[in-house]
Design a protein around this motif. Structure first.
Motif, PDB file in Angstrom:
ATOM      1  N   GLU A 389       0.817  -1.161   0.156  1.00  0.00           N
ATOM      2  CA  GLU A 389      -0.145   0.199  -0.112  1.00  0.00           C
ATOM      3  C   GLU A 389       0.725   1.263   0.149  1.00  0.00           C
ATOM      4  OE1 GLU A 389      -3.822  -0.265  -0.056  1.00  0.00           O
ATOM      5  OE2 GLU A 389      -2.533  -1.934  -0.925  1.00  0.00           O
ATOM      6  N   GLY A 390       2.160   1.194   0.763  1.00  0.00           N
ATOM      7  CA  GLY A 390       3.032   2.428   0.557  1.00  0.00           C
ATOM      8  C   GLY A 390       3.551   2.475  -0.711  1.00  0.00           C
ATOM      9  N   LEU A 391       3.604   1.444  -1.450  1.00  0.00           N
ATOM     10  CA  LEU A 391       4.105   1.493  -3.051  1.00  0.00           C
ATOM     11  C   LEU A 391       2.951   2.091  -3.980  1.00  0.00           C
ATOM     12  CD1 LEU A 391       6.369  -1.778  -3.459  1.00  0.00           C
ATOM     13  CD2 LEU A 391       7.141   0.603  -3.418  1.00  0.00           C
ATOM     14  N   VAL A 392       1.813   1.585  -3.685  1.00  0.00           N
ATOM     15  CA  VAL A 392       0.564   2.019  -4.477  1.00  0.00           C
ATOM     16  C   VAL A 392       0.427   3.560  -4.121  1.00  0.00           C
ATOM     17  CG1 VAL A 392      -1.773   1.905  -4.688  1.00  0.00           C
ATOM     18  CG2 VAL A 392      -0.564  -0.027  -4.467  1.00  0.00           C
ATOM     19  N   ASP A 393       0.542   4.011  -3.070  1.00  0.00           N
ATOM     20  CA  ASP A 393       0.350   5.474  -2.870  1.00  0.00           C
ATOM     21  C   ASP A 393       1.548   6.163  -3.553  1.00  0.00           C
ATOM     22  OD1 ASP A 393      -1.037   6.725   0.264  1.00  0.00           O
ATOM     23  OD2 ASP A 393      -1.985   5.464  -1.320  1.00  0.00           O
ATOM     24  N   LEU A 394       2.671   5.530  -3.462  1.00  0.00           N
ATOM     25  CA  LEU A 394       3.897   6.489  -4.148  1.00  0.00           C
ATOM     26  C   LEU A 394       3.600   6.532  -5.523  1.00  0.00           C
ATOM     27  CD1 LEU A 394       6.919   4.798  -2.277  1.00  0.00           C
ATOM     28  CD2 LEU A 394       6.176   7.343  -2.402  1.00  0.00           C
ATOM     29  N   ALA A 395       3.252   5.412  -6.229  1.00  0.00           N
ATOM     30  CA  ALA A 395       2.669   5.452  -7.637  1.00  0.00           C
ATOM     31  C   ALA A 395       1.733   6.515  -7.999  1.00  0.00           C
ATOM     32  CB  ALA A 395       2.252   4.147  -8.037  1.00  0.00           C
ATOM     33  N   ALA A 396       0.446   6.524  -6.972  1.00  0.00           N
ATOM     34  CA  ALA A 396      -0.268   7.279  -7.336  1.00  0.00           C
ATOM     35  C   ALA A 396       0.150   8.751  -7.275  1.00  0.00           C
ATOM     36  CB  ALA A 396      -1.362   7.353  -6.028  1.00  0.00           C
ATOM     37  N   SER A 397       1.168   9.197  -6.510  1.00  0.00           N
ATOM     38  CA  SER A 397       1.505  10.386  -6.178  1.00  0.00           C
ATOM     39  C   SER A 397       2.401  10.686  -7.285  1.00  0.00           C
ATOM     40  CB  SER A 397       2.616  10.319  -4.922  1.00  0.00           C
ATOM     41  OG  SER A 397       2.521  11.630  -4.113  1.00  0.00           O
ATOM     42  N   LYS A 398       3.084   9.867  -7.847  1.00  0.00           N
ATOM     43  CA  LYS A 398       4.026   9.907  -9.061  1.00  0.00           C
ATOM     44  C   LYS A 398       3.365  10.623 -10.089  1.00  0.00           C
ATOM     45  CE  LYS A 398       8.277   9.408 -10.888  1.00  0.00           C
ATOM     46  NZ  LYS A 398       9.527  10.272 -10.278  1.00  0.00           N
ATOM     47  N   ILE A 399       2.069   9.746 -10.422  1.00  0.00           N
ATOM     48  CA  ILE A 399       1.182  10.212 -11.769  1.00  0.00           C
ATOM     49  C   ILE A 399       0.458  11.436 -11.238  1.00  0.00           C
ATOM     50  CG2 ILE A 399       1.841   7.972 -12.764  1.00  0.00           C
ATOM     51  CD1 ILE A 399      -0.986   7.070 -12.028  1.00  0.00           C
ATOM     52  N   GLY A 400       0.140  11.707 -10.052  1.00  0.00           N
ATOM     53  CA  GLY A 400      -0.920  12.726  -9.707  1.00  0.00           C
ATOM     54  C   GLY A 400      -2.242  11.995  -9.870  1.00  0.00           C
ATOM     55  N   MET A 401      -2.430  10.982  -9.115  1.00  0.00           N
ATOM     56  CA  MET A 401      -3.698  10.369  -9.139  1.00  0.00           C
ATOM     57  C   MET A 401      -4.236  10.071  -7.579  1.00  0.00           C
ATOM     58  SD  MET A 401      -4.977   6.956 -11.040  1.00  0.00           S
ATOM     59  CE  MET A 401      -4.994   7.510 -12.607  1.00  0.00           C
ATOM     60  N   ASP A 402      -5.573  10.273  -7.496  1.00  0.00           N
ATOM     61  CA  ASP A 402      -6.023  10.234  -6.066  1.00  0.00           C
ATOM     62  C   ASP A 402      -5.720   8.574  -5.840  1.00  0.00           C
ATOM     63  OD1 ASP A 402      -8.716   8.947  -4.800  1.00  0.00           O
ATOM     64  OD2 ASP A 402      -7.880  10.800  -3.861  1.00  0.00           O
ATOM     65  N   ARG A 407      -6.528   2.711  -6.785  1.00  0.00           N
ATOM     66  CA  ARG A 407      -6.934   1.238  -6.276  1.00  0.00           C
ATOM     67  C   ARG A 407      -8.004   0.740  -7.034  1.00  0.00           C
ATOM     68  NH1 ARG A 407      -4.200   3.972  -2.234  1.00  0.00           N
ATOM     69  NH2 ARG A 407      -2.675   2.498  -0.824  1.00  0.00           N
ATOM     70  N   ARG A 408      -8.976   1.532  -7.443  1.00  0.00           N
ATOM     71  CA  ARG A 408     -10.061   1.256  -7.978  1.00  0.00           C
ATOM     72  C   ARG A 408      -9.851   0.734  -9.358  1.00  0.00           C
ATOM     73  NH1 ARG A 408     -14.294   5.631  -5.544  1.00  0.00           N
ATOM     74  NH2 ARG A 408     -15.499   3.966  -4.310  1.00  0.00           N
ATOM     75  N   ARG A 409      -8.549   1.187 -10.026  1.00  0.00           N
ATOM     76  CA  ARG A 409      -8.303   0.728 -11.295  1.00  0.00           C
ATOM     77  C   ARG A 409      -7.631  -0.485 -11.369  1.00  0.00           C
ATOM     78  NH1 ARG A 409      -7.554   6.225 -15.032  1.00  0.00           N
ATOM     79  NH2 ARG A 409      -9.153   7.369 -13.917  1.00  0.00           N
ATOM     80  N   ASN A 410      -7.029  -0.683 -10.045  1.00  0.00           N
ATOM     81  CA  ASN A 410      -6.057  -2.108 -10.141  1.00  0.00           C
ATOM     82  C   ASN A 410      -6.406  -3.273  -9.128  1.00  0.00           C
ATOM     83  OD1 ASN A 410      -3.216  -1.388 -11.876  1.00  0.00           O
ATOM     84  ND2 ASN A 410      -3.991   0.485 -10.491  1.00  0.00           N
ATOM     85  N   LEU A 411      -7.189  -3.060  -8.094  1.00  0.00           N
ATOM     86  CA  LEU A 411      -7.787  -4.220  -7.358  1.00  0.00           C
ATOM     87  C   LEU A 411      -8.557  -5.071  -8.219  1.00  0.00           C
ATOM     88  CD1 LEU A 411      -9.026  -2.146  -4.164  1.00  0.00           C
ATOM     89  CD2 LEU A 411      -7.125  -3.549  -4.218  1.00  0.00           C
ATOM     90  N   VAL A 412      -8.405  -6.391  -7.824  1.00  0.00           N
ATOM     91  CA  VAL A 412      -9.251  -7.489  -8.558  1.00  0.00           C
ATOM     92  C   VAL A 412     -10.595  -7.134  -8.369  1.00  0.00           C
ATOM     93  CG1 VAL A 412      -9.740 -10.022  -8.376  1.00  0.00           C
ATOM     94  CG2 VAL A 412      -7.172  -9.026  -7.951  1.00  0.00           C
ATOM     95  N   ILE A 460      -2.681  23.823   9.167  1.00  0.00           N
ATOM     96  CA  ILE A 460      -3.070  22.681   9.859  1.00  0.00           C
ATOM     97  C   ILE A 460      -3.057  21.323   8.966  1.00  0.00           C
ATOM     98  CG2 ILE A 460      -4.946  21.219  11.210  1.00  0.00           C
ATOM     99  CD1 ILE A 460      -5.953  24.036  12.334  1.00  0.00           C
ATOM    100  N   HIS A 461      -2.109  20.339   9.246  1.00  0.00           N
ATOM    101  CA  HIS A 461      -1.903  19.255   8.208  1.00  0.00           C
ATOM    102  C   HIS A 461      -2.491  17.970   8.611  1.00  0.00           C
ATOM    103  CE1 HIS A 461       0.641  22.167   6.032  1.00  0.00           C
ATOM    104  NE2 HIS A 461       0.938  22.356   7.215  1.00  0.00           N
ATOM    105  N   ARG A 462      -3.721  17.686   7.924  1.00  0.00           N
ATOM    106  CA  ARG A 462      -4.291  16.438   8.340  1.00  0.00           C
ATOM    107  C   ARG A 462      -4.101  15.474   7.116  1.00  0.00           C
ATOM    108  NH1 ARG A 462      -9.838  17.799  11.754  1.00  0.00           N
ATOM    109  NH2 ARG A 462      -8.668  18.845  13.379  1.00  0.00           N
ATOM    110  N   GLY A 463      -4.129  14.370   7.507  1.00  0.00           N
ATOM    111  CA  GLY A 463      -3.856  13.270   6.084  1.00  0.00           C
ATOM    112  C   GLY A 463      -4.877  12.162   6.354  1.00  0.00           C
ATOM    113  N   ILE A 464      -5.165  11.428   5.174  1.00  0.00           N
ATOM    114  CA  ILE A 464      -6.101  10.430   4.941  1.00  0.00           C
ATOM    115  C   ILE A 464      -5.206   9.131   4.495  1.00  0.00           C
ATOM    116  CG2 ILE A 464      -7.840   9.353   3.651  1.00  0.00           C
ATOM    117  CD1 ILE A 464      -8.928  12.236   3.298  1.00  0.00           C
ATOM    118  N   GLY A 465      -5.207   8.155   5.157  1.00  0.00           N
ATOM    119  CA  GLY A 465      -4.267   6.995   4.528  1.00  0.00           C
ATOM    120  C   GLY A 465      -5.288   5.668   4.215  1.00  0.00           C
TER     121      GLY A 465
END
Lengths: 794, 293, 161
Positions: A389-402, A407-412, A460-465
């Motif tokens: 999930e860390g890699l998937v988020d990095l990938a998302a970040s790299k291409i500017g995708m939510d 995940r919706r595009r790649n989960l079985v 104020i810095h909040r995050g969603i994971g």
């Protein structure tokens, strides 16, 4: 599959307890302080053992002088490893299906050499723990310190000493997997991202420490072991094997257990020593680890450094996963489940939720002179999930995708089953997308994103994971049995109707607070048609239950529950046979509802169960000729079709990072879990919550901190930080239901799901919060120090 | 872990306690609330031969205000301080700080005398005493000594108390009407020892600090009354001035690094606390907006 | 002297006379001498809260109290609070909410919870979490415990949960 005339299965009947939040039957005594934990037990002539433990990570034992210690009044014996070896044989923690796994023999008490700080070098037996500790202080041990292996990164370097020369090197196990065309996939990807994920070694910290009372009765030639183990038959088998006894000479009784989470499923040297001491001294011996000992000797877990790579295209397609995982265990692979399982699971699980077919993995397990390491709640799942999930988020970040969109595009897809993952995992039916949709609704994802954006403008810095995951439950023999372990992967339940209408169940699963008793009673009550107040469950006693595996790897409900269901069905049938004979009817015309035989068609009561029982047990002379009533039935269940029942889930974390101080405040957490049919929703949800908080602990607080000399520096509860109530969030739990069709019950496991994904969700949330600063952190625990350093503030 | 064997005596008076301490010297330890002593003994970090229990000494209990001085008996428990209207009136800094001390069950037994005599650099009360300008009253065989709090704490677990003396009371001067206070600490979990903490007394007149006593704890071997505070007194506080003061503070401190925080992290957090403290005392949230810089 | 000393106290309303070594802590006294094993030992350094009992009405860590210090004191353990019915509603709420799993922290939790409810009739969830912040639970993750205490507080002041 239904044996009922109204077409409903046993589980969907009107008075069924299945799916109901029925309070557990054993709570009163626990709430009154009238439980009986092994740490509470006293037996006549019982003595206490304290282990003198090595202060060095690696040392030769030159000499032990216990003369003065033996003279202290109240000291019964001081026993060394050599002396105890006459009573208990050593063991090796390998299994044949972990190809290439090697480990050295381990003794109950070290002989000649100690290999971790905390390993026992002598046992002091006395009339009280206090006196034994006094004596331990004056046992004089001469050590010659040896170089210690304390850094997994250099454990395999030629210059690093080899801990066990007979093994040739410090490599315990290596596994490689290469599926699809990984290099090609990376080469063709629009982007490739890599990171090294580092996980702090941590441990279970059960509130009741490990406790054993071993009672060798020399006249009966029988050993009774009182121990809060999750696998009593396994302990019976292993204790007998290493003490030169037959299984039938060993009885294991669990009593109430003050928390386990996998910590108490393993075989510990000091516990084996305790059994052996009882045999040697011919009296009951009690060992209760104190808190410092617990930190130094309870299995540790999840000490990993995992390099990960992910390939991604601009359209969000994940093209490949690759990992290279390194883990540093202790000097011995743990017995009998081995310390290779965690790494093996990581290889199996990374990327498993996704359609990506290209996957390469290498995992290496190396020995160190630190405490032993083995399965703890979730085992390899938290690491596999954090990396994936860390890699998937990095990938998302790299291409500017939510992150949800990628995940919706790649989960079985939910309609893509049955299928198999690149690592060969067979999935019957999962629900990644339904779970994600449910999660989005529960947390109001869009609203949180808007809130995050607004608060950012005020600094104020909040995050969603977000963390999706798959989880292994209901394991078959594929887990341990195939490797030669005498760990049963089947379980059995015996159920009987007693003379006054009570129903007694004996089950081979065990209870540590998750609700094994309750799920058994709920299933039996539902199937039989009896009120749950009449059902009594006996477990945790090898003399009084069927033979089975116990409770671990989230198998109690799925496997033990199915055995309970099948046994209750047989008993129901037997009861109806007798009822039909008594009432001159036929079984098909009768049913059992609310503790009575009733007409199947109009529900009119015919005869109470307790009356039927009275006739069977005391007045069989009044039964029609030829009838031999059988009011007891036993059934076992073993998974045959699927080696594991996979479940799936998704978690989300909402938190705030104080970027001035580095402190993280957990605001809320969500879990959507699909564990198949739910027997007791309250118990399942509470298991999930407890599991989540263990994962939150790992994400932010918990770390067994070793120095370079192999000394555990924070072996107490002030310095090792466990999650307490003040810092934990409320956790919302929702469900999707995809039952398994391998069993009539349809239940999969749920005990570890919370722990599997929680740390991943937290890490992703922290990185999400820190996005404006360009900081990415891939290590846990995420302490304020780590966060401030990543922000460049210190 | 079980404590080593020891002898035990329950003191019947302060004089009796002193006799016992003199008789046993370094082999004796005073048992007050026991919340610091007992863990150390259970872990066998210390093994005193004699425990002198002063818990029965009623003369060491009580909070009273007499002639502009708040007298606090050494056996006053943390919970007693937390609930005391006299403390709430005359030393609200303490009332606030006590909420950070451990947990309710600990506060029901731990005493102010015990806490001050133990002098853990990461604990809250020593710093509060320095901020409040307290006087520590000790008694020995030769009579009483009154020691300024600023002089009382001499190192890690070290105070001006000798082994033959007993801490019997704490005296706080009644504060002027325009007093203000600030307390905060960074701790990983509620009730944990502070990573860095700040107990401050001040006098605020209009937009200016007329007096400012910020005392940092967990930043060294004893509470530190920051000299950098003097830069902020009797002048308008601008972000630049505050930043300078924070930098001076960082230079002044010599914290230790440990598992909870490195040296630079402790300096950083101390600066942050100073900034938040001043911003709060002056009602100027704008001063805290940029962080410590 | 390290010989046994006499103590005389009340435990759950019952007069108790005993001879104890000075080094014996109250938790071990209760568990081993009086066989009141409902008070649990989890750390022996005062951090986990499993040993919480009431001494003269105040909750304390019995692992950090010497048995000799309990001379002339009135001790209440979980067994006593259960038998008197004082926490019956709290226990019922714990049961209904499954606010315990293994049960090892539960006696200490109930002690701390009752202590809070005697001090504050309507504590917020944050206040509940604060008051319990010295009681370690590994099984529940705390939320169910907070829920059960909140429910009990409401019921005690006559409002519907």
């Amino acid at each position: 599959m239904s044996a009922f005339s109204d077409g409903l299965s046993a589980l969907d009947r009107p008075n069924s307890y299945i799916g109901k939040a029925v309070p557990r039957p054993n709570l009163e005594r626990l709430m009154q302080g009238r439980g009986l934990y092994v740490s509470d037990m006293e037996l006549p002539r019982m003595a206490h053992v304290v282990f003198l433990r090595s202060p060095h990570a690696h040392a030769s034992i030159v000499a032990i002088d216990a003369a003065a210690a033996k003279r202290i009044p109240g000291v019964i014996a001081v026993v060394t490893g050599r002396e105890l070896a006459a009573v208990v044989t050593p063991w090796v923690g390998v299994l044949s299906h972990m190809k290439g796994l090697k480990s050295a023999p381990q003794h109950a008490i070290a002989i000649g050499r100690v290999c971790w700080q905390g390993e026992a070098v002598a046992a002091i037996v006395a009339t009280s723990r206090a006196v034994a500790e006094d004596a331990a202080e004056i046992v004089s041990v001469e050590y010659r310190e040896l170089a210690a292996v304390t850094d997994m990164r250099t454990a395999l370097d030629p210059e690093t000493p080899v801990i066990h020369s007979s093994l040739g090197d410090n490599l315990a196990f290596e596994r490689q997997l290469d599926v699809g065309a990984v290099d090609r996939a990376f080469a063709d990807s629009d982007a490739v991202v890599e990171a090294e994920f580092v996980f702090g070694r941590h441990t279970g910290v059960t509130l009741e420490p490990r406790a054993v009372v071993a009672d060798w009765n020399v006249a009966e030639a029988r050993l009774t072991i009182y121990q809060g183990t999750q696998a009593p038959h396994m302990v019976q088998n292993i204790a007998a094997l290493h003490l030169g006894l037959e299984d039938a000479q060993v009885r294991v009784i669990c009593k109430d257990v003050g928390g386990s989470f996998g910590i108490k499923v393993h075989i510990y040297a000091d516990e084996m020593a305790t059994y052996a001491l009882s045999k040697l001294l011919r009296r009951p011996i009690k060992f209760v680890a104190d808190r410092v000992e617990s930190f130094n000797t309870d299995i540790h877990a999840r000490d990993h450094r995992c390099k990960g790579r992910i390939g991604v295209n601009q359209d969000g397609t994940i093209t490949a996963f690759e990992i290279d995982d390194l883990t540093g265990i202790g000097p011995y692979s743990m017995y009998p489940r081995t310390s290779a399982i965690e790494a093996n699971q990581i290889v199996n699980l990374v990327g498993g939720a996704y359609v990506t077919k290209n996957y390469r993995a290498r995992a290496r397990v190396v020995f160190q002179n630190k405490n032993v390491m083995c399965q703890y709640r979730g085992v390899g799942h938290p690491i596999a999930c954090s990396v994936t999930e860390g890699l998937v988020d990095l990938a998302a970040s790299k291409i500017g995708m939510d992150p949800v969109e990628i995940r919706r595009r790649n989960l079985v897809p939910d309609d893509g089953y049955p299928c198999a993952s690149p690592a060969g995992l067979k999935f019957e039916l999962l629900s990644h997308h339904a779970a994600m949709n449910k999660l989005m609704g529960m947390m109001d994802y869009d609203a949180l994103r808007a809130e995050q954006a607004a608060l950012r403008r005020s600094n104020i810095h909040r995050g969603i994971g977000i963390a999706s995951f798959i989880e292994i439950t209901n394991p078959s023999a594929a887990f341990y049995g195939v490797g030669g372990a005498r760990i049963s992967s089947q379980d059995g339940v015996a159920v009987r109707l007693d003379a006054t209408g009570s129903v007694i169940c004996q089950t081979s699963i065990s209870e540590q607070g998750q609700g094994s008793e309750s799920l058994t009673a709920q299933i039996v009550g539902s199937v039989l048609g009896v009120s749950i107040q009449r059902v009594r469950v006996i477990l945790g006693d090898t003399d009084n239950t069927p033979y089975g595996g116990g409770t671990w790897a989230s198998r109690g409900a799925g496997i033990g529950g199915e055995a309970a269901l099948q046994a209750a069905k047989v008993l129901r049938s037997n009861i109806l046979d007798v009822a039909a004979a008594i009432l001159q009817s036929s079984p098909a015309e009768l049913d059992i509802v609310n503790d009575a035989i009733v007409n199947a068609d109009d529900g009119a009561p015919r005869i109470e169960l307790k009356e039927l029982a009275r006739i069977v047990y005391f007045r069989p002379d009044t039964l029609p000729p030829g009838i031999q009533p059988e009011l007891m039935a036993t059934r076992h269940f073993v998974p045959r079709q699927y080696p594991f029942a996979f479940t799936n889930g998704v978690q989300a974390c909402w938190l705030e990072v104080d970027t001035d101080s580095g402190f993280v405040k957990l605001l809320r957490h969500w879990v959507v879990e699909d564990c198949g049919r739910i027997i007791n929703p309250q118990l399942v949800d509470e298991q999930i919550r407890g599991g989540v908080v263990q994962g939150l602990g790992a994400a932010l607080f918990e770390h067994c901190i070793y120095d370079e000399r192999g000394q555990l520096t924070n072996a107490n509860m002030a310095d090792y930080l466990v999650p307490m109530s003040g810092e934990m969030p409320d956790i919302d739990v929702g469900h999707v239901v995809s039952p398994t069709f391998e069993t009539e019950l349809g239940a999969k496991g749920a005990g570890e799901a919370g722990t599997a994904g929680a740390a991943a969700a937290v890490a992703n949330a922290v990185n999400d919060a820190l996005k404006p600063f360009g900081a990415v952190i891939t290590e846990i625990p995420l302490t304020p120090q780590v966060i401030l350093a990543a922000l460049g503030r210190i | 872990m079980k404590a080593s064997a020891f002898s035990y005596a329950r003191a019947t008076s302060v004089g009796n306690a002193l006799e016992l301490l003199i008789a046993h010297g370094e082999n004796a330890k005073v048992l007050s609330g026991g919340q610091s002593l007992m863990p150390a003994m259970n872990l066998r970090l210390i093994s005193p031969e004699m425990i002198v229990d002063i818990g029965a000494l009623a003369e060491l209990r009580g909070i009273a205000v007499r002639e502009k001085v708040v007298h606090i008996g050494a056996l006053t428990r943390h919970v007693d301080l937390a609930r005391s209207p006299e403390i709430a009136t005359h030393a609200p800094l303490l009332t606030q700080a006590i909420g950070h001390v451990a947990h309710p069950a600990i506060r029901n037994k731990g005493t102010i005398g015990g806490s001050l005599a133990h002098a853990d650099p990461a604990s809250e009360l020593p710093a509060c005493m320095v901020a409040l300008g307290a006087t520590i009253v000790v008694r020995g065989q030769h009579g009483e000594r009154r020691i300024a709090a600023a002089d009382f704490f001499t190192g890690i677990y070290q105070t001006a108390l000798t082994a033959q003396e007993l801490l019997i009371a704490v005296e706080l001067p009644v504060l002027p009407g325009d007093s203000a206070h600030f307390f905060d600490e960074f701790a990983r979990r509620h009730g944990d020892y502070a990573i860095v903490g700040l107990a401050a007394q001040a006098i605020v007149r209009g937009e200016v600090l007329a007096d400012f006593r910020p005392v940092f704890f967990a930043v060294g071997d004893r509470p530190v009354l920051a000299k950098a505070a003097s830069r902020l007194v009797y002048r308008p506080v601008t972000p630049a001035l505050l930043s300078d003061a924070a930098a001076a503070l960082a230079a002044e401190l010599e914290p230790e690094g440990d598992q909870q925080a490195s040296v630079s992290m402790r300096r950083h957090l101390a600066k942050l606390l100073l900034v938040r403290c001043v911003a709060t005392l002056l009602g100027r949230p704008d001063l805290a907006a940029g962080g410590p810089g | 002297m390290t010989t046994a000393m006499p103590i005389s106290l009340h435990v759950n309303g019952e007069a108790v006379v005993a001879q104890v070594l000075p080094r014996l802590n109250l938790a071990d006294f209760l568990r081993e001498h009086l066989h009141l094993t409902g008070t649990h030992v989890g750390c022996e350094h005062g951090v986990c809260g499993a040993c919480t009992v009431r001494v003269n009405g105040d909750i304390v860590r019995s692992c950090l109290t010497l048995a000799v210090q309990a001379d002339n004191a009135s001790i209440e353990t979980i067994e006593g609070l259960s038998d008197s019915g004082e926490i019956a509603d709290l226990q019922a709420a714990f049961r209904d909410r499954n606010a315990l799993q293994c049960g090892f922290c539960t006696p200490g939790m109930l002690m701390a919870a009752q202590d809070l409810l005697k001090l504050e009739s309507s504590p917020s969830r944050q206040r509940i979490r604060e008051h319990l912040s010295g009681n370690y639970c590994r099984c529940t993750g705390y939320q169910a415990i907070v829920d059960a205490i909140e429910t009990t507080a409401r019921a005690r002041i006559g409002r519907e949960p």
